[in-house]
Write a protein that holds these residues in place. Sequence first.
Motif, PDB file in Angstrom:
ATOM      1  N   LYS A 104       0.825  -1.205   0.000  1.00  0.00           N
ATOM      2  CA  LYS A 104       0.000   0.000   0.000  1.00  0.00           C
ATOM      3  C   LYS A 104       0.864   1.263   0.000  1.00  0.00           C
ATOM      4  CE  LYS A 104      -3.899  -2.221   2.335  1.00  0.00           C
ATOM      5  NZ  LYS A 104      -4.670  -2.342   3.604  1.00  0.00           N
ATOM      6  N   LEU A 105       2.001   1.210   0.685  1.00  0.00           N
ATOM      7  CA  LEU A 105       2.911   2.358   0.694  1.00  0.00           C
ATOM      8  C   LEU A 105       3.419   2.634  -0.718  1.00  0.00           C
ATOM      9  CD1 LEU A 105       4.523   4.463   2.370  1.00  0.00           C
ATOM     10  CD2 LEU A 105       6.345   2.750   2.554  1.00  0.00           C
ATOM     11  N   TYR A 106       3.788   1.571  -1.415  1.00  0.00           N
ATOM     12  CA  TYR A 106       4.228   1.729  -2.803  1.00  0.00           C
ATOM     13  C   TYR A 106       3.136   2.357  -3.665  1.00  0.00           C
ATOM     14  CZ  TYR A 106       8.214  -1.405  -1.825  1.00  0.00           C
ATOM     15  OH  TYR A 106       9.361  -1.979  -1.328  1.00  0.00           O
ATOM     16  N   ILE A 107       1.898   1.923  -3.446  1.00  0.00           N
ATOM     17  CA  ILE A 107       0.785   2.417  -4.256  1.00  0.00           C
ATOM     18  C   ILE A 107       0.433   3.859  -3.910  1.00  0.00           C
ATOM     19  CG2 ILE A 107      -1.682   2.151  -4.756  1.00  0.00           C
ATOM     20  CD1 ILE A 107      -1.281  -0.879  -4.362  1.00  0.00           C
ATOM     21  N   PHE A 108       0.254   4.129  -2.616  1.00  0.00           N
ATOM     22  CA  PHE A 108      -0.209   5.459  -2.212  1.00  0.00           C
ATOM     23  C   PHE A 108       0.892   6.517  -2.285  1.00  0.00           C
ATOM     24  CE2 PHE A 108      -3.497   2.922   0.189  1.00  0.00           C
ATOM     25  CZ  PHE A 108      -4.556   3.325  -0.605  1.00  0.00           C
ATOM     26  N   TYR A 109       2.030   6.258  -1.649  1.00  0.00           N
ATOM     27  CA  TYR A 109       3.119   7.241  -1.665  1.00  0.00           C
ATOM     28  C   TYR A 109       3.804   7.249  -3.022  1.00  0.00           C
ATOM     29  CZ  TYR A 109       7.093  10.000   0.026  1.00  0.00           C
ATOM     30  OH  TYR A 109       8.038  10.988   0.213  1.00  0.00           O
ATOM     31  N   GLY A 110       4.068   6.044  -3.552  1.00  0.00           N
ATOM     32  CA  GLY A 110       4.806   5.943  -4.799  1.00  0.00           C
ATOM     33  C   GLY A 110       4.003   6.332  -6.021  1.00  0.00           C
ATOM     34  N   VAL A 111       2.865   5.624  -6.243  1.00  0.00           N
ATOM     35  CA  VAL A 111       2.096   5.822  -7.468  1.00  0.00           C
ATOM     36  C   VAL A 111       1.255   7.098  -7.410  1.00  0.00           C
ATOM     37  CG1 VAL A 111       0.352   4.849  -9.012  1.00  0.00           C
ATOM     38  CG2 VAL A 111       2.045   3.352  -7.935  1.00  0.00           C
ATOM     39  N   PHE A 112       0.385   7.202  -6.401  1.00  0.00           N
ATOM     40  CA  PHE A 112      -0.488   8.386  -6.326  1.00  0.00           C
ATOM     41  C   PHE A 112       0.296   9.648  -5.949  1.00  0.00           C
ATOM     42  CE2 PHE A 112      -3.855   5.203  -6.136  1.00  0.00           C
ATOM     43  CZ  PHE A 112      -4.849   5.801  -6.902  1.00  0.00           C
ATOM     44  N   GLY A 113       1.210   9.521  -4.970  1.00  0.00           N
ATOM     45  CA  GLY A 113       1.998  10.682  -4.567  1.00  0.00           C
ATOM     46  C   GLY A 113       2.933  11.133  -5.675  1.00  0.00           C
ATOM     47  N   GLY A 114       3.764  10.216  -6.154  1.00  0.00           N
ATOM     48  CA  GLY A 114       4.708  10.563  -7.209  1.00  0.00           C
ATOM     49  C   GLY A 114       4.012  10.979  -8.497  1.00  0.00           C
ATOM     50  N   GLY A 115       2.985  10.217  -8.901  1.00  0.00           N
ATOM     51  CA  GLY A 115       2.260  10.546 -10.130  1.00  0.00           C
ATOM     52  C   GLY A 115       1.536  11.870 -10.033  1.00  0.00           C
ATOM     53  N   GLY A 116       0.916  12.138  -8.894  1.00  0.00           N
ATOM     54  CA  GLY A 116       0.213  13.403  -8.701  1.00  0.00           C
ATOM     55  C   GLY A 116       1.159  14.589  -8.766  1.00  0.00           C
ATOM     56  N   VAL A 117       2.326  14.445  -8.133  1.00  0.00           N
ATOM     57  CA  VAL A 117       3.317  15.525  -8.181  1.00  0.00           C
ATOM     58  C   VAL A 117       3.787  15.741  -9.620  1.00  0.00           C
ATOM     59  CG1 VAL A 117       5.663  16.182  -7.529  1.00  0.00           C
ATOM     60  CG2 VAL A 117       4.102  15.290  -5.804  1.00  0.00           C
ATOM     61  N   GLY A 118       3.954  14.645 -10.377  1.00  0.00           N
ATOM     62  CA  GLY A 118       4.388  14.766 -11.766  1.00  0.00           C
ATOM     63  C   GLY A 118       3.403  15.556 -12.611  1.00  0.00           C
ATOM     64  N   ILE A 119       2.117  15.275 -12.447  1.00  0.00           N
ATOM     65  CA  ILE A 119       1.082  16.000 -13.193  1.00  0.00           C
ATOM     66  C   ILE A 119       1.082  17.475 -12.806  1.00  0.00           C
ATOM     67  CG2 ILE A 119      -1.403  16.253 -13.560  1.00  0.00           C
ATOM     68  CD1 ILE A 119      -1.630  13.205 -13.151  1.00  0.00           C
ATOM     69  N   GLY A 120       1.141  17.740 -11.502  1.00  0.00           N
ATOM     70  CA  GLY A 120       1.135  19.121 -11.026  1.00  0.00           C
ATOM     71  C   GLY A 120       2.388  19.879 -11.413  1.00  0.00           C
ATOM     72  N   TYR A 121       3.522  19.218 -11.328  1.00  0.00           N
ATOM     73  CA  TYR A 121       4.809  19.809 -11.683  1.00  0.00           C
ATOM     74  C   TYR A 121       4.803  20.260 -13.141  1.00  0.00           C
ATOM     75  CZ  TYR A 121       9.987  19.679 -12.330  1.00  0.00           C
ATOM     76  OH  TYR A 121      11.298  19.956 -12.615  1.00  0.00           O
ATOM     77  N   ASN A 122       4.334  19.387 -14.013  1.00  0.00           N
ATOM     78  CA  ASN A 122       4.277  19.716 -15.433  1.00  0.00           C
ATOM     79  C   ASN A 122       3.328  20.885 -15.690  1.00  0.00           C
ATOM     80  OD1 ASN A 122       2.831  19.282 -18.255  1.00  0.00           O
ATOM     81  ND2 ASN A 122       4.860  18.373 -18.419  1.00  0.00           N
ATOM     82  N   ALA A 123       2.168  20.868 -15.018  1.00  0.00           N
ATOM     83  CA  ALA A 123       1.184  21.936 -15.198  1.00  0.00           C
ATOM     84  C   ALA A 123       1.733  23.283 -14.747  1.00  0.00           C
ATOM     85  CB  ALA A 123      -0.094  21.603 -14.426  1.00  0.00           C
ATOM     86  N   VAL A 124       2.420  23.289 -13.610  1.00  0.00           N
ATOM     87  CA  VAL A 124       2.963  24.542 -13.068  1.00  0.00           C
ATOM     88  C   VAL A 124       4.078  25.088 -13.959  1.00  0.00           C
ATOM     89  CG1 VAL A 124       4.261  25.556 -11.158  1.00  0.00           C
ATOM     90  CG2 VAL A 124       2.347  24.031 -10.679  1.00  0.00           C
ATOM     91  N   ILE A 125       5.082  24.258 -14.238  1.00  0.00           N
ATOM     92  CA  ILE A 125       6.246  24.719 -15.005  1.00  0.00           C
ATOM     93  C   ILE A 125       5.844  25.175 -16.406  1.00  0.00           C
ATOM     94  CG2 ILE A 125       8.478  24.076 -15.991  1.00  0.00           C
ATOM     95  CD1 ILE A 125       8.565  24.273 -12.990  1.00  0.00           C
ATOM     96  N   SER A 126       5.045  24.349 -17.092  1.00  0.00           N
ATOM     97  CA  SER A 126       4.688  24.676 -18.475  1.00  0.00           C
ATOM     98  C   SER A 126       3.810  25.926 -18.565  1.00  0.00           C
ATOM     99  CB  SER A 126       3.975  23.491 -19.128  1.00  0.00           C
ATOM    100  OG  SER A 126       2.759  23.192 -18.469  1.00  0.00           O
ATOM    101  N   THR A 127       3.015  26.187 -17.545  1.00  0.00           N
ATOM    102  CA  THR A 127       2.147  27.376 -17.553  1.00  0.00           C
ATOM    103  C   THR A 127       2.921  28.642 -17.237  1.00  0.00           C
ATOM    104  OG1 THR A 127       0.216  26.069 -16.886  1.00  0.00           O
ATOM    105  CG2 THR A 127       0.096  28.451 -16.552  1.00  0.00           C
ATOM    106  N   ILE A 128       3.714  28.617 -16.185  1.00  0.00           N
ATOM    107  CA  ILE A 128       4.397  29.827 -15.726  1.00  0.00           C
ATOM    108  C   ILE A 128       5.513  30.254 -16.676  1.00  0.00           C
ATOM    109  CG2 ILE A 128       5.673  30.892 -13.832  1.00  0.00           C
ATOM    110  CD1 ILE A 128       2.694  30.333 -13.287  1.00  0.00           C
ATOM    111  N   THR A 129       6.228  29.298 -17.269  1.00  0.00           N
ATOM    112  CA  THR A 129       7.309  29.687 -18.184  1.00  0.00           C
ATOM    113  C   THR A 129       6.776  30.440 -19.400  1.00  0.00           C
ATOM    114  OG1 THR A 129       7.208  27.453 -19.163  1.00  0.00           O
ATOM    115  CG2 THR A 129       8.950  27.874 -17.533  1.00  0.00           C
ATOM    116  N   LYS A 130       5.504  30.212 -19.748  1.00  0.00           N
ATOM    117  CA  LYS A 130       4.910  30.958 -20.871  1.00  0.00           C
ATOM    118  C   LYS A 130       4.738  32.432 -20.537  1.00  0.00           C
ATOM    119  CE  LYS A 130       2.362  26.962 -22.636  1.00  0.00           C
ATOM    120  NZ  LYS A 130       1.021  26.339 -22.809  1.00  0.00           N
TER     121      LYS A 130
END
Length: 412
Positions: A104-130
């Motif tokens: 469950k740690l792998y799923i929640f911290y790894g998949v949902f945590g890491g994946g969620g940060v990846g989506i947000g990171y891309n959204a933030v960087i790609s928007t603000i650099t414009k």
Amino acid sequence: MNNNKRWLYLAVATVILLFQGLIYAWSLFRTPFSEIYTDWTVAQLSMTFTISISCFCLGGFVGGQLSKKLGVKVRFLITAVCLFIGFFGVSMLNPADSAGSLTKLYIFYGVFGGGGVGIGYNAVISTITKWFPDKVGLASGIMLMGFGLGSLLLGSVVTGMVAAQGLFPTFKILAIAITVVMVVGAIIIKAPEAPAAPAEAKTEEKEEKSTAVSFSAGEMLKTSRFWIFFLWAIALNSAGLMVINSAANISLAFGGSAILGMVVSLFNGAGRIIAGNNFDRFGRKKSTLINLCFMLIAGILLVLAGKTDSLLLITVGLVFVGMAYGGTPTITSAYTNLSFGPKNFTANFSIANFSLLPAAIVGPMISAKLLEAAGGKYDTCFIAIIVFTLISLVLWVLLNGASKKSVNEDYK
């Protein structure tokens, strides 16, 4: 672009990435987890970090694809949902169920945590650099400073919460806090109506300017310079993750505190500002050279520290690791925007950011193997940092040669 609101958006984006940067605080969480689940091995604990970074890269790619159909606000809300599920899910782990809790740690911290940060990171960087076509390096550096400082600035707070409230209640509080931050960000931040052309490249690197040609992802992947740069980033990221994955433990091993080990996060943030400023002032060639020199200095200092058992040298070595590792994503963002154009930056940046994926596997895996083989001593791990840096130096030379080709010739 003279819209004063862009600085407000930059400030909010930096706060968002500050909270998302908690994904790098795993070295602070690792000890409390090992005290609760005493049968978990070092390799199993390290795998959590590897999965989270791998899913961070995958999340960034997913975010790039979502940007084609969804606006930045919706992507922020998707990030909020993923991170809430991830952190709240960790808070519900059962101390009596060791095997189930690890999965469950792998799923929640790894998949949902890491994946969620990846989506947000891309959204933030790609928007603000414009919003900052004239200061892409600086804007990227400031935002990524927040991302790098997350584990340090919030790390001491988290450590205190774990001591006072317990590990699992702390994750529940973090789930709520991060969700609130993401929702507020979705309300405030807006995307510009159209991306502006990137600023003029530095004189020494005009062959890398791509104002006339905006590369699609497929065209970018056909260029030799993309792949050489990609390998350069893998080498430096691998070297950095060998230390960042165990920064708190390295400090403890040499007589320091776990929080002292987080000095790597402080200079992780500083390195992003330094790299962004260097890129804007000197261009890709010098900024990448300076970055790999930081990592080489770090490796040498850490090797000397291992031989002399010096906490001072360990601390200074961690400072340089932080600056080098922190500079790599900033340079990746600025280089992708400059060299392959702003039009498809969101998708191209998500692909370039995949350099973290093999690094997240290679760095911690080699570190864990060398640590176990050396009976808990870090000497061979520190030597491996130098080896990775020398590989990056060779790739830097190759990239300089590939960058002399014209943009059009490079992907024919």
